[in-house]
Design a protein around this motif. Structure first.
Motif, PDB file in Angstrom:
ATOM      1  N   UNK B  14       0.684  -1.427   0.042  1.00  0.00           N
ATOM      2  CA  UNK B  14      -0.016  -0.349  -0.007  1.00  0.00           C
ATOM      3  C   UNK B  14       0.799   0.677   0.053  1.00  0.00           C
ATOM      4  N   UNK B  16       0.568   4.216   0.553  1.00  0.00           N
ATOM      5  CA  UNK B  16       0.163   5.296   1.017  1.00  0.00           C
ATOM      6  C   UNK B  16       0.442   4.909   2.150  1.00  0.00           C
ATOM      7  N   UNK B  17       0.661   3.775   3.158  1.00  0.00           N
ATOM      8  CA  UNK B  17       1.308   3.234   4.955  1.00  0.00           C
ATOM      9  C   UNK B  17       2.553   3.363   4.692  1.00  0.00           C
ATOM     10  N   UNK B  21       4.894   5.453   6.547  1.00  0.00           N
ATOM     11  CA  UNK B  21       6.151   4.306   7.237  1.00  0.00           C
ATOM     12  C   UNK B  21       7.782   5.048   7.291  1.00  0.00           C
ATOM     13  N   UNK B  58       0.697  -9.837   2.485  1.00  0.00           N
ATOM     14  CA  UNK B  58       0.010  -9.967   1.903  1.00  0.00           C
ATOM     15  C   UNK B  58       0.359  -9.288   0.935  1.00  0.00           C
ATOM     16  N   UNK B  84       0.856  -6.012  10.068  1.00  0.00           N
ATOM     17  CA  UNK B  84      -0.303  -6.604   9.038  1.00  0.00           C
ATOM     18  C   UNK B  84      -2.038  -6.869   9.873  1.00  0.00           C
ATOM     19  N   UNK B  85      -3.052  -7.065   8.690  1.00  0.00           N
ATOM     20  CA  UNK B  85      -4.143  -7.242   9.024  1.00  0.00           C
ATOM     21  C   UNK B  85      -4.772  -8.241   9.133  1.00  0.00           C
ATOM     22  N   UNK B  86      -3.645  -9.651   9.208  1.00  0.00           N
ATOM     23  CA  UNK B  86      -4.404 -10.399   9.445  1.00  0.00           C
ATOM     24  C   UNK B  86      -3.796 -11.298  10.822  1.00  0.00           C
ATOM     25  N   UNK B  87      -4.816 -11.607  11.680  1.00  0.00           N
ATOM     26  CA  UNK B  87      -4.908 -11.646  12.801  1.00  0.00           C
ATOM     27  C   UNK B  87      -5.204 -13.487  13.145  1.00  0.00           C
ATOM     28  N   UNK B  88      -5.361 -14.273  12.281  1.00  0.00           N
ATOM     29  CA  UNK B  88      -6.105 -15.304  12.732  1.00  0.00           C
ATOM     30  C   UNK B  88      -4.850 -15.810  13.522  1.00  0.00           C
ATOM     31  N   UNK B  89      -5.055 -17.739  14.290  1.00  0.00           N
ATOM     32  CA  UNK B  89      -4.169 -18.335  15.114  1.00  0.00           C
ATOM     33  C   UNK B  89      -3.268 -18.814  13.744  1.00  0.00           C
ATOM     34  N   UNK B 105      -0.594  -5.112  14.279  1.00  0.00           N
ATOM     35  CA  UNK B 105      -1.528  -5.072  13.196  1.00  0.00           C
ATOM     36  C   UNK B 105      -1.898  -3.835  13.279  1.00  0.00           C
ATOM     37  N   UNK B 106      -1.846  -3.792  11.786  1.00  0.00           N
ATOM     38  CA  UNK B 106      -1.697  -2.269  11.088  1.00  0.00           C
ATOM     39  C   UNK B 106      -2.721  -1.506  11.813  1.00  0.00           C
ATOM     40  N   UNK B 107      -4.088  -1.803  11.662  1.00  0.00           N
ATOM     41  CA  UNK B 107      -5.194  -0.954  12.467  1.00  0.00           C
ATOM     42  C   UNK B 107      -5.262  -0.631  13.739  1.00  0.00           C
ATOM     43  N   UNK B 108      -4.570  -1.134  14.635  1.00  0.00           N
ATOM     44  CA  UNK B 108      -4.237  -1.042  15.714  1.00  0.00           C
ATOM     45  C   UNK B 108      -3.133   0.115  16.597  1.00  0.00           C
TER      46      UNK B 108
END
Lengths: 434, 123
Positions: B14, B16-17, B21, B58, B84-89, B105-108
Protein backbone atom coordinates in the motif's frame (compact mmCIF):
# COMPACT_ATOMS: atom_id res chain seq x y z
CA UNK A 1 -47.19 -155.76 91.13
CA UNK A 2 -50.74 -155.03 90.66
CA UNK A 3 -51.87 -154.50 87.13
CA UNK A 4 -54.49 -151.94 86.18
CA UNK A 5 -57.59 -153.61 85.40
CA UNK A 6 -58.31 -153.36 81.77
CA UNK A 7 -60.88 -150.77 80.80
CA UNK A 8 -64.05 -151.67 79.44
CA UNK A 9 -64.49 -150.78 75.78
CA UNK A 10 -67.16 -148.12 76.24
CA UNK A 11 -65.33 -146.39 78.99
CA UNK A 12 -62.27 -146.11 76.91
CA UNK A 13 -64.26 -144.67 74.13
CA UNK A 14 -65.84 -142.17 76.47
CA UNK A 15 -62.46 -141.05 77.69
CA UNK A 16 -61.17 -140.79 74.17
CA UNK A 17 -64.18 -138.76 73.22
CA UNK A 18 -63.75 -136.48 76.21
CA UNK A 19 -60.13 -135.93 75.34
CA UNK A 20 -61.08 -135.26 71.77
CA UNK A 21 -63.76 -132.85 72.87
CA UNK A 22 -61.27 -131.03 75.04
CA UNK A 23 -58.77 -130.81 72.24
CA UNK A 24 -61.50 -129.63 69.90
CA UNK A 25 -62.48 -126.98 72.37
CA UNK A 26 -58.86 -125.82 72.56
CA UNK A 27 -58.67 -125.71 68.80
CA UNK A 28 -62.01 -123.86 68.56
CA UNK A 29 -60.83 -121.26 71.06
CA UNK A 30 -57.61 -120.84 69.18
CA UNK A 31 -59.62 -120.43 66.02
CA UNK A 32 -61.80 -117.82 67.68
CA UNK A 33 -58.71 -115.88 68.76
CA UNK A 34 -57.22 -116.22 65.30
CA UNK A 35 -60.49 -115.14 63.73
CA UNK A 36 -60.54 -112.10 65.97
CA UNK A 37 -56.97 -111.27 65.01
CA UNK A 38 -57.81 -111.75 61.37
CA UNK A 39 -60.84 -109.49 61.66
CA UNK A 40 -58.69 -106.81 63.35
CA UNK A 41 -56.08 -107.19 60.65
CA UNK A 42 -58.72 -106.98 57.97
CA UNK A 43 -60.05 -103.77 59.53
CA UNK A 44 -56.55 -102.33 59.60
CA UNK A 45 -55.94 -103.32 55.99
CA UNK A 46 -59.21 -101.79 54.96
CA UNK A 47 -58.24 -98.52 56.73
CA UNK A 48 -54.83 -98.54 55.03
CA UNK A 49 -56.44 -99.19 51.69
CA UNK A 50 -58.82 -96.29 52.28
CA UNK A 51 -55.92 -94.02 53.26
CA UNK A 52 -53.97 -95.10 50.19
CA UNK A 53 -56.95 -94.39 48.02
CA UNK A 54 -57.32 -90.97 49.58
CA UNK A 55 -53.64 -90.22 48.97
CA UNK A 56 -53.86 -91.57 45.44
CA UNK A 57 -56.79 -89.32 44.72
CA UNK A 58 -54.92 -86.38 46.18
CA UNK A 59 -51.92 -87.23 44.04
CA UNK A 60 -54.08 -87.41 40.97
CA UNK A 61 -55.48 -83.94 41.76
CA UNK A 62 -51.99 -82.56 42.44
CA UNK A 63 -50.67 -84.14 39.25
CA UNK A 64 -53.51 -82.53 37.32
CA UNK A 65 -52.78 -79.20 38.95
CA UNK A 66 -49.07 -79.57 38.21
CA UNK A 67 -49.82 -80.40 34.62
CA UNK A 68 -51.94 -77.27 34.31
CA UNK A 69 -49.27 -75.17 36.04
CA UNK A 70 -46.60 -76.59 33.79
CA UNK A 71 -48.63 -75.85 30.72
CA UNK A 72 -49.35 -72.31 31.93
CA UNK A 73 -45.69 -71.81 32.76
CA UNK A 74 -44.61 -73.09 29.40
CA UNK A 75 -47.07 -70.77 27.75
CA UNK A 76 -45.83 -67.84 29.85
CA UNK A 77 -42.18 -68.66 29.14
CA UNK A 78 -42.98 -68.88 25.47
CA UNK A 79 -44.80 -65.53 25.51
CA UNK A 80 -42.08 -63.84 27.60
CA UNK A 81 -39.35 -65.21 25.33
CA UNK A 82 -41.26 -63.87 22.37
CA UNK A 83 -41.58 -60.46 24.10
CA UNK A 84 -37.88 -60.43 24.96
CA UNK A 85 -36.96 -61.39 21.42
CA UNK A 86 -39.15 -58.58 20.14
CA UNK A 87 -37.61 -56.14 22.60
CA UNK A 88 -34.11 -57.28 21.65
CA UNK A 89 -34.93 -56.94 17.97
CA UNK A 90 -36.34 -53.48 18.68
CA UNK A 91 -33.22 -52.45 20.66
CA UNK A 92 -31.00 -53.82 17.94
CA UNK A 93 -33.01 -51.99 15.32
CA UNK A 94 -32.71 -48.77 17.36
CA UNK A 95 -28.95 -49.23 17.83
CA UNK A 96 -28.56 -50.09 14.17
CA UNK A 97 -30.55 -47.02 13.15
CA UNK A 98 -28.48 -44.57 15.25
CA UNK A 99 -26.40 -42.46 12.94
CA UNK A 100 -23.74 -42.14 15.67
CA UNK A 101 -21.20 -44.86 16.28
CA UNK A 102 -21.68 -46.77 19.51
CA UNK A 103 -19.31 -49.07 21.34
CA UNK A 104 -19.74 -50.63 24.77
CA UNK A 105 -16.79 -51.99 26.67
CA UNK A 106 -16.14 -53.77 29.93
CA UNK A 107 -14.39 -51.91 32.73
CA UNK A 108 -10.96 -52.77 31.31
CA UNK A 109 -11.84 -51.27 27.95
CA UNK A 110 -12.45 -54.52 26.05
CA UNK A 111 -15.12 -54.24 23.38
CA UNK A 112 -18.42 -55.94 24.26
CA UNK A 113 -20.62 -54.72 21.45
CA UNK A 114 -20.83 -52.19 18.64
CA UNK A 115 -23.54 -50.93 16.33
CA UNK A 116 -23.84 -50.67 12.56
CA UNK A 117 -22.69 -47.03 12.49
CA UNK A 118 -19.51 -48.10 14.30
CA UNK A 119 -18.84 -50.57 11.50
CA UNK A 120 -19.71 -48.01 8.81
CA UNK A 121 -17.62 -45.20 10.35
CA UNK A 122 -14.55 -47.23 11.26
CA UNK A 123 -14.55 -50.09 8.77
CA UNK A 124 -14.30 -52.76 11.52
CA UNK A 125 -16.88 -55.57 11.84
CA UNK A 126 -18.09 -56.28 15.36
CA UNK A 127 -16.90 -59.90 15.05
CA UNK A 128 -13.35 -58.62 14.33
CA UNK A 129 -13.11 -56.36 17.37
CA UNK A 130 -15.18 -58.06 20.08
CA UNK A 131 -13.02 -58.83 23.13
CA UNK A 132 -10.19 -56.56 21.99
CA UNK A 133 -9.07 -53.33 23.69
CA UNK A 134 -10.96 -50.40 22.18
CA UNK A 135 -7.96 -48.05 22.22
CA UNK A 136 -5.86 -50.79 20.62
CA UNK A 137 -8.24 -51.32 17.74
CA UNK A 138 -9.21 -47.68 17.22
CA UNK A 139 -6.37 -45.35 18.17
CA UNK A 140 -7.36 -41.85 19.22
CA UNK A 141 -5.05 -39.37 17.50
CA UNK A 142 -4.56 -35.60 17.37
CA UNK A 143 -4.66 -33.46 14.24
CA UNK A 144 -1.04 -34.42 13.44
CA UNK A 145 -1.85 -38.13 13.63
CA UNK A 146 0.00 -38.53 16.93
CA UNK A 147 -1.55 -41.24 19.14
CA UNK A 148 -3.07 -39.67 22.24
CA UNK A 149 -3.82 -42.91 24.09
CA UNK A 150 -1.71 -46.01 23.90
CA UNK A 151 -3.46 -49.38 23.52
CA UNK A 152 -4.88 -51.12 26.62
CA UNK A 153 -6.40 -48.00 28.08
CA UNK A 154 -9.80 -48.31 29.67
CA UNK A 155 -12.75 -46.19 28.74
CA UNK A 156 -12.20 -44.36 32.02
CA UNK A 157 -8.90 -43.07 30.60
CA UNK A 158 -10.57 -42.30 27.29
CA UNK A 159 -13.26 -40.44 29.18
CA UNK A 160 -10.60 -38.42 31.02
CA UNK A 161 -8.90 -37.66 27.71
CA UNK A 162 -12.14 -36.67 26.03
CA UNK A 163 -13.18 -34.47 28.94
CA UNK A 164 -9.72 -32.94 29.25
CA UNK A 165 -9.47 -32.14 25.58
CA UNK A 166 -11.58 -29.01 25.63
CA UNK A 167 -10.92 -27.05 22.52
CA UNK A 168 -8.65 -29.42 20.66
CA UNK A 169 -10.12 -31.87 18.19
CA UNK A 170 -9.79 -35.64 18.63
CA UNK A 171 -9.57 -37.99 15.68
CA UNK A 172 -10.36 -41.70 15.33
CA UNK A 173 -8.19 -43.82 13.08
CA UNK A 174 -10.14 -46.14 10.77
CA UNK A 175 -9.25 -49.68 9.71
CA UNK A 176 -7.79 -48.27 6.47
CA UNK A 177 -5.49 -45.98 8.56
CA UNK A 178 -7.27 -42.77 7.51
CA UNK A 179 -8.72 -40.67 10.31
CA UNK A 180 -11.68 -38.37 10.90
CA UNK A 181 -12.52 -35.80 13.60
CA UNK A 182 -14.92 -37.05 16.27
CA UNK A 183 -17.18 -35.63 18.91
CA UNK A 184 -17.89 -38.19 21.60
CA UNK A 185 -19.62 -38.85 24.85
CA UNK A 186 -18.34 -41.51 27.21
CA UNK A 187 -20.64 -42.67 30.00
CA UNK A 188 -19.95 -45.28 32.67
CA UNK A 189 -22.25 -48.31 33.04
CA UNK A 190 -23.03 -49.10 36.68
CA UNK A 191 -24.91 -52.11 37.99
CA UNK A 192 -25.75 -51.15 41.55
CA UNK A 193 -22.61 -49.42 42.71
CA UNK A 194 -20.23 -51.53 40.68
CA UNK A 195 -18.65 -50.11 37.52
CA UNK A 196 -19.29 -52.68 34.80
CA UNK A 197 -17.96 -50.81 31.79
CA UNK A 198 -18.69 -47.80 29.66
CA UNK A 199 -20.51 -46.80 26.56
CA UNK A 200 -18.97 -44.49 24.02
CA UNK A 201 -21.14 -42.68 21.46
CA UNK A 202 -19.25 -40.81 18.75
CA UNK A 203 -19.95 -39.05 15.50
CA UNK A 204 -17.98 -37.86 12.54
CA UNK A 205 -17.69 -34.05 12.69
CA UNK A 206 -15.82 -33.58 9.42
CA UNK A 207 -18.65 -31.39 8.06
CA UNK A 208 -18.78 -29.20 11.19
CA UNK A 209 -15.01 -28.79 11.03
CA UNK A 210 -15.23 -27.76 7.39
CA UNK A 211 -17.89 -25.19 8.29
CA UNK A 212 -15.72 -23.94 11.20
CA UNK A 213 -12.76 -23.66 8.85
CA UNK A 214 -14.80 -21.78 6.26
CA UNK A 215 -16.07 -19.48 9.02
CA UNK A 216 -12.54 -18.85 10.30
CA UNK A 217 -11.31 -18.13 6.81
CA UNK A 218 -14.22 -15.80 6.21
CA UNK A 219 -13.56 -13.98 9.48
CA UNK A 220 -9.85 -13.71 8.65
CA UNK A 221 -10.54 -12.32 5.19
CA UNK A 222 -13.43 -10.08 6.28
CA UNK A 223 -11.42 -8.59 9.13
CA UNK A 224 -8.44 -8.02 6.85
CA UNK A 225 -10.65 -6.32 4.29
CA UNK A 226 -12.23 -4.12 6.99
CA UNK A 227 -8.93 -3.29 8.59
CA UNK A 228 -7.05 -2.33 5.44
CA UNK A 229 -9.07 0.81 4.58
CA UNK A 230 -9.44 1.56 8.30
CA UNK A 231 -5.65 1.60 8.67
CA UNK A 232 -5.34 4.19 5.92
CA UNK A 233 -8.08 6.31 7.53
CA UNK A 234 -6.52 6.07 10.99
CA UNK A 235 -3.02 6.83 9.80
CA UNK A 236 -4.19 9.74 7.64
CA UNK A 237 -6.13 11.21 10.58
CA UNK A 238 -3.18 10.64 12.88
CA UNK A 239 -1.01 12.53 10.40
CA UNK A 240 -3.59 15.32 10.13
CA UNK A 241 -3.73 15.63 13.93
CA UNK A 242 -0.11 16.65 13.90
CA UNK A 243 -0.76 19.49 11.42
CA UNK A 244 -1.37 23.00 12.59
CA UNK A 245 -5.09 23.11 11.87
CA UNK A 246 -7.69 25.69 12.92
CA UNK A 247 -9.44 24.72 16.16
CA UNK A 248 -12.75 23.71 14.55
CA UNK A 249 -11.02 21.37 12.11
CA UNK A 250 -8.72 20.04 14.82
CA UNK A 251 -11.79 19.00 16.82
CA UNK A 252 -13.31 17.26 13.81
CA UNK A 253 -10.09 15.40 13.03
CA UNK A 254 -9.70 14.44 16.67
CA UNK A 255 -13.23 12.97 16.81
CA UNK A 256 -12.74 11.13 13.52
CA UNK A 257 -9.46 9.68 14.77
CA UNK A 258 -11.01 8.56 18.07
CA UNK A 259 -13.91 6.94 16.22
CA UNK A 260 -11.64 5.11 13.82
CA UNK A 261 -9.58 3.88 16.79
CA UNK A 262 -12.77 2.63 18.44
CA UNK A 263 -13.69 0.84 15.23
CA UNK A 264 -10.31 -0.91 15.21
CA UNK A 265 -10.89 -2.02 18.82
CA UNK A 266 -14.37 -3.29 17.91
CA UNK A 267 -12.99 -5.35 15.02
CA UNK A 268 -10.31 -6.79 17.30
CA UNK A 269 -12.90 -7.73 19.91
CA UNK A 270 -15.31 -9.24 17.40
CA UNK A 271 -12.51 -11.36 16.04
CA UNK A 272 -11.57 -12.47 19.51
CA UNK A 273 -15.18 -13.47 20.25
CA UNK A 274 -15.24 -15.43 17.03
CA UNK A 275 -12.03 -17.26 18.01
CA UNK A 276 -13.37 -17.89 21.52
CA UNK A 277 -16.66 -19.25 20.21
CA UNK A 278 -14.92 -21.75 17.98
CA UNK A 279 -12.50 -22.64 20.79
CA UNK A 280 -9.52 -21.83 18.61
CA UNK A 281 -7.90 -19.88 21.41
CA UNK A 282 -6.15 -21.81 24.12
CA UNK A 283 -4.44 -20.10 27.02
CA UNK A 284 -0.65 -19.93 27.13
CA UNK A 285 0.25 -20.06 30.81
CA UNK A 286 3.29 -18.01 31.82
CA UNK A 287 4.49 -16.60 35.11
CA UNK A 288 4.21 -12.83 35.42
CA UNK A 289 4.54 -10.05 37.93
CA UNK A 290 0.96 -8.95 38.43
CA UNK A 291 1.78 -5.40 39.45
CA UNK A 292 3.67 -4.85 36.19
CA UNK A 293 0.67 -6.16 34.22
CA UNK A 294 -1.76 -3.88 36.10
CA UNK A 295 0.47 -0.86 35.55
CA UNK A 296 0.76 -1.70 31.87
CA UNK A 297 -3.03 -1.79 31.49
CA UNK A 298 -3.36 1.47 33.45
CA UNK A 299 -0.78 3.11 31.16
CA UNK A 300 -2.74 1.99 28.07
CA UNK A 301 -5.76 3.97 29.24
CA UNK A 302 -4.02 6.94 30.83
CA UNK A 303 -4.97 9.34 28.04
CA UNK A 304 -8.61 8.26 28.34
CA UNK A 305 -8.51 8.68 32.15
CA UNK A 306 -6.95 12.16 32.02
CA UNK A 307 -9.40 13.26 29.36
CA UNK A 308 -12.31 12.20 31.58
CA UNK A 309 -10.73 13.80 34.67
CA UNK A 310 -10.63 10.59 36.72
CA UNK A 311 -8.41 9.38 39.51
CA UNK A 312 -6.83 5.91 39.51
CA UNK A 313 -5.49 3.93 42.43
CA UNK A 314 -3.58 0.65 42.01
CA UNK A 315 -3.07 -1.62 44.99
CA UNK A 316 -1.05 -4.76 44.45
CA UNK A 317 1.76 -6.44 46.43
CA UNK A 318 5.10 -5.78 44.71
CA UNK A 319 6.01 -9.46 44.43
CA UNK A 320 2.62 -10.97 43.56
CA UNK A 321 3.21 -13.54 40.82
CA UNK A 322 0.44 -15.04 38.70
CA UNK A 323 0.62 -17.91 36.25
CA UNK A 324 -1.92 -17.35 33.53
CA UNK A 325 -2.24 -16.21 29.92
CA UNK A 326 -0.88 -12.65 29.93
CA UNK A 327 -2.61 -11.54 26.73
CA UNK A 328 -5.99 -12.85 27.89
CA UNK A 329 -5.58 -11.29 31.34
CA UNK A 330 -4.67 -7.96 29.73
CA UNK A 331 -7.72 -8.23 27.48
CA UNK A 332 -9.95 -8.78 30.56
CA UNK A 333 -8.45 -5.92 32.57
CA UNK A 334 -8.33 -3.68 29.51
CA UNK A 335 -12.08 -4.11 29.05
CA UNK A 336 -12.95 -3.69 32.72
CA UNK A 337 -10.80 -0.59 33.11
CA UNK A 338 -12.00 0.91 29.86
CA UNK A 339 -15.63 0.38 30.99
CA UNK A 340 -14.86 1.88 34.42
CA UNK A 341 -13.43 5.02 32.78
CA UNK A 342 -16.22 5.18 30.25
CA UNK A 343 -19.05 4.94 32.77
CA UNK A 344 -17.69 7.12 35.57
CA UNK A 345 -18.47 10.85 35.49
CA UNK A 346 -15.77 13.51 35.74
CA UNK A 347 -14.06 13.72 39.14
CA UNK A 348 -14.73 10.06 39.89
CA UNK A 349 -12.30 7.44 41.04
CA UNK A 350 -11.34 3.99 39.83
CA UNK A 351 -9.58 1.52 42.12
CA UNK A 352 -7.67 -1.51 40.90
CA UNK A 353 -6.90 -3.96 43.74
CA UNK A 354 -5.12 -7.29 43.43
CA UNK A 355 -4.35 -9.81 46.17
CA UNK A 356 -3.77 -13.49 46.77
CA UNK A 357 -6.88 -15.24 48.10
CA UNK A 358 -6.02 -18.84 48.99
CA UNK A 359 -4.88 -20.49 45.75
CA UNK A 360 -6.57 -17.80 43.69
CA UNK A 361 -5.71 -14.29 42.58
CA UNK A 362 -8.42 -11.76 43.22
CA UNK A 363 -8.59 -8.54 41.23
CA UNK A 364 -11.23 -5.91 41.92
CA UNK A 365 -11.98 -3.12 39.49
CA UNK A 366 -14.14 -0.62 41.38
CA UNK A 367 -15.49 2.65 40.06
CA UNK A 368 -17.65 5.45 41.42
CA UNK A 369 -19.68 5.60 38.22
CA UNK A 370 -23.26 5.42 37.02
CA UNK A 371 -23.73 1.80 38.09
CA UNK A 372 -25.98 -0.77 36.42
CA UNK A 373 -29.74 -0.58 37.18
CA UNK A 374 -30.77 -3.54 39.35
CA UNK A 375 -33.39 -4.81 36.91
CA UNK A 376 -30.80 -4.91 34.13
CA UNK A 377 -28.03 -6.65 36.04
CA UNK A 378 -29.25 -10.12 35.09
CA UNK A 379 -28.70 -9.26 31.40
CA UNK A 380 -24.93 -9.30 31.94
CA UNK A 381 -23.05 -10.81 30.12
CA UNK A 382 -25.45 -10.75 27.15
CA UNK A 383 -23.88 -9.86 23.84
CA UNK A 384 -24.45 -6.16 22.93
CA UNK A 385 -25.87 -5.31 26.38
CA UNK A 386 -25.67 -1.64 27.35
CA UNK A 387 -27.24 -0.23 30.47
CA UNK A 388 -30.19 2.10 29.86
CA UNK A 389 -28.92 4.75 32.28
CA UNK A 390 -25.91 5.54 30.09
CA UNK A 391 -26.86 8.94 28.77
CA UNK A 392 -23.40 10.32 28.25
CA UNK A 393 -22.67 10.62 24.52
CA UNK A 394 -18.97 10.31 25.30
CA UNK A 395 -19.55 6.86 26.66
CA UNK A 396 -20.02 5.22 23.30
CA UNK A 397 -19.78 1.46 23.35
CA UNK A 398 -20.89 -1.63 21.51
CA UNK A 399 -21.68 -3.80 24.49
CA UNK A 400 -19.53 -6.69 23.33
CA UNK A 401 -16.71 -6.06 25.78
CA UNK A 402 -18.29 -7.64 28.86
CA UNK A 403 -19.60 -10.57 26.85
CA UNK A 404 -16.04 -11.21 25.72
CA UNK A 405 -14.64 -10.74 29.24
CA UNK A 406 -16.95 -13.43 30.62
CA UNK A 407 -15.84 -15.82 27.86
CA UNK A 408 -12.14 -15.14 28.40
CA UNK A 409 -12.46 -15.53 32.18
CA UNK A 410 -13.82 -19.05 31.62
CA UNK A 411 -10.88 -19.76 29.35
CA UNK A 412 -8.31 -18.98 32.05
CA UNK A 413 -10.24 -21.10 34.56
CA UNK A 414 -11.55 -18.15 36.54
CA UNK A 415 -14.82 -16.62 37.64
CA UNK A 416 -16.13 -13.08 37.51
CA UNK A 417 -18.88 -11.37 39.44
CA UNK A 418 -20.01 -7.84 40.14
CA UNK A 419 -21.89 -5.67 42.59
CA UNK A 420 -23.42 -2.47 41.36
CA UNK A 421 -25.53 0.32 42.73
CA UNK A 422 -27.00 2.97 40.54
CA UNK A 423 -25.15 6.30 40.84
CA UNK A 424 -22.77 4.80 43.41
CA UNK A 425 -20.62 2.63 41.21
CA UNK A 426 -19.74 -0.88 40.13
CA UNK A 427 -17.12 -3.34 41.33
CA UNK A 428 -16.11 -6.26 39.14
CA UNK A 429 -14.31 -9.09 40.96
CA UNK A 430 -12.13 -11.43 38.99
CA UNK A 431 -10.89 -14.68 40.56
CA UNK A 432 -8.49 -17.01 38.76
CA UNK A 433 -5.97 -19.71 39.75
CA UNK A 434 -2.61 -18.25 40.75
CA UNK B 1 25.69 9.99 6.61
CA UNK B 2 26.04 8.62 10.10
CA UNK B 3 28.19 5.43 10.20
CA UNK B 4 25.86 3.95 12.80
CA UNK B 5 22.72 4.89 10.96
CA UNK B 6 20.34 1.96 11.16
CA UNK B 7 18.90 0.50 8.01
CA UNK B 8 15.27 -0.60 7.93
CA UNK B 9 13.64 -2.31 4.98
CA UNK B 10 9.90 -1.71 4.70
CA UNK B 11 7.99 -4.14 2.48
CA UNK B 12 4.41 -2.87 2.01
CA UNK B 13 2.23 -2.91 -1.10
CA UNK B 14 0.00 0.00 0.00
CA UNK B 15 1.80 3.06 -1.31
CA UNK B 16 0.15 5.41 1.19
CA UNK B 17 1.10 3.34 4.25
CA UNK B 18 4.57 2.72 2.84
CA UNK B 19 5.12 6.45 2.53
CA UNK B 20 3.78 7.08 6.05
CA UNK B 21 6.15 4.51 7.55
CA UNK B 22 9.07 5.77 5.48
CA UNK B 23 8.41 9.30 6.69
CA UNK B 24 8.16 8.46 10.37
CA UNK B 25 11.28 6.29 10.34
CA UNK B 26 13.29 8.83 8.35
CA UNK B 27 12.19 11.52 10.79
CA UNK B 28 13.92 9.55 13.52
CA UNK B 29 17.16 9.24 11.55
CA UNK B 30 16.67 5.76 10.14
CA UNK B 31 17.85 4.86 6.63
CA UNK B 32 14.81 3.37 4.93
CA UNK B 33 14.64 1.06 1.92
CA UNK B 34 11.24 0.29 0.49
CA UNK B 35 9.76 -2.62 -1.44
CA UNK B 36 6.24 -2.99 -2.81
CA UNK B 37 6.36 -6.77 -3.08
CA UNK B 38 8.29 -9.77 -1.80
CA UNK B 39 10.66 -9.97 -4.77
CA UNK B 40 11.75 -6.35 -4.33
CA UNK B 41 12.30 -7.07 -0.63
CA UNK B 42 14.48 -10.11 -1.42
CA UNK B 43 16.53 -8.00 -3.86
CA UNK B 44 17.21 -5.40 -1.15
CA UNK B 45 18.05 -8.14 1.39
CA UNK B 46 20.63 -9.58 -1.05
CA UNK B 47 22.23 -6.28 -1.98
CA UNK B 48 21.93 -4.25 1.21
CA UNK B 49 20.98 -6.40 4.22
CA UNK B 50 18.84 -4.39 6.67
CA UNK B 51 19.16 -4.13 10.45
CA UNK B 52 15.44 -4.77 10.64
CA UNK B 53 12.68 -5.75 8.23
CA UNK B 54 9.16 -4.39 8.57
CA UNK B 55 7.13 -6.84 6.53
CA UNK B 56 3.57 -6.91 5.24
CA UNK B 57 2.28 -10.42 4.58
CA UNK B 58 -0.20 -10.03 1.75
CA UNK B 59 1.64 -8.58 -1.23
CA UNK B 60 1.28 -9.26 -4.98
CA UNK B 61 3.28 -12.04 -6.70
CA UNK B 62 5.79 -12.83 -3.96
CA UNK B 63 4.20 -12.48 -0.51
CA UNK B 64 5.63 -11.90 2.96
CA UNK B 65 5.82 -15.63 3.79
CA UNK B 66 8.10 -16.17 0.79
CA UNK B 67 10.41 -13.47 2.17
CA UNK B 68 10.38 -15.14 5.60
CA UNK B 69 11.20 -18.48 3.95
CA UNK B 70 14.05 -16.86 2.00
CA UNK B 71 15.50 -15.36 5.19
CA UNK B 72 15.26 -18.73 6.90
CA UNK B 73 16.89 -20.58 3.99
CA UNK B 74 19.77 -18.07 3.97
CA UNK B 75 20.03 -18.36 7.76
CA UNK B 76 19.83 -14.57 8.12
CA UNK B 77 19.42 -13.19 11.61
CA UNK B 78 18.10 -9.62 11.19
CA UNK B 79 14.86 -9.18 13.18
CA UNK B 80 11.55 -9.13 11.35
CA UNK B 81 8.49 -7.17 12.43
CA UNK B 82 5.43 -8.45 10.68
CA UNK B 83 3.03 -5.57 10.07
CA UNK B 84 -0.28 -6.89 8.81
CA UNK B 85 -4.03 -6.76 9.21
CA UNK B 86 -4.30 -10.54 9.50
CA UNK B 87 -4.75 -11.82 13.03
CA UNK B 88 -5.98 -15.38 12.65
CA UNK B 89 -4.25 -18.03 14.72
CA UNK B 90 -2.96 -19.95 11.70
CA UNK B 91 -1.09 -16.90 10.40
CA UNK B 92 0.30 -16.01 13.81
CA UNK B 93 1.56 -19.57 14.39
CA UNK B 94 3.16 -19.61 10.94
CA UNK B 95 4.97 -16.36 11.77
CA UNK B 96 6.14 -17.73 15.12
CA UNK B 97 7.67 -20.66 13.25
CA UNK B 98 9.70 -18.15 11.22
CA UNK B 99 10.99 -16.61 14.44
CA UNK B 100 9.32 -13.25 13.90
CA UNK B 101 10.35 -10.68 16.55
CA UNK B 102 7.10 -8.68 16.67
CA UNK B 103 3.64 -9.12 15.23
CA UNK B 104 1.92 -5.77 14.70
CA UNK B 105 -1.69 -5.24 13.60
CA UNK B 106 -1.67 -2.19 11.33
CA UNK B 107 -5.18 -1.01 12.13
CA UNK B 108 -4.47 -1.15 15.88
CA UNK B 109 -1.53 1.28 15.59
CA UNK B 110 -0.58 4.69 14.27
CA UNK B 111 2.56 5.52 12.36
CA UNK B 112 3.98 6.94 15.59
CA UNK B 113 3.35 3.65 17.39
CA UNK B 114 5.20 1.87 14.59
CA UNK B 115 8.22 3.99 15.47
CA UNK B 116 7.77 3.26 19.19
CA UNK B 117 8.00 -0.48 18.49
CA UNK B 118 10.80 -0.30 15.89
CA UNK B 119 12.79 2.34 17.79
CA UNK B 120 13.00 0.13 20.90
CA UNK B 121 14.67 -2.57 18.82
CA UNK B 122 17.08 -0.30 17.02
CA UNK B 123 18.38 1.53 20.06
Amino acid sequence: MGKKPPLSGSHATTLALKKLATEKEVVRRKLVVTAKKLRRKATQLAATAREKERVRRKLVVTAKKLKISHETLEKKVFERTKDLEQMKAKDEAILASIGDGLVATDKDGRILMTNKAFERLLGWKESEVRGKFLSGVIPMVDSDGKIILQPRHSLKDISATVNGASGSTLFYKKKDETSFPVAMTVAPIFIGKELMGAVNVFRDITKEKEIDKARSEFMAIASHQLRTPLTAIRWALSSLKRENLPDNLKKLVHTAHETSTQMAVTIRRMLMISYLEESATEPEMVEMNLKAVLEKVVRLHDAHRLRNGLEIEVRCPQDLVAETDEQLLIEILDNLLSNAYKYTPKGGKVKLTAALQGMMIRIDVADTGYGIPKEEQRKIPKKFFRASNIASPAASGTGIGLYMVYNIVRLIGGTISFVSQENKGTTFTLLFPS
Amino acid sequence: MNDHQKHVLVAEDDAFLLEMIRKVLSKHGVRVSTAINGQEAIDVIDNDPPDLLLLDLIMPNVDGFAVLQYRKNKNMKFPVFVCTNLSDKKTIIRCEEFDVAEYLIKSDMDDDQIWTSVGKYLR
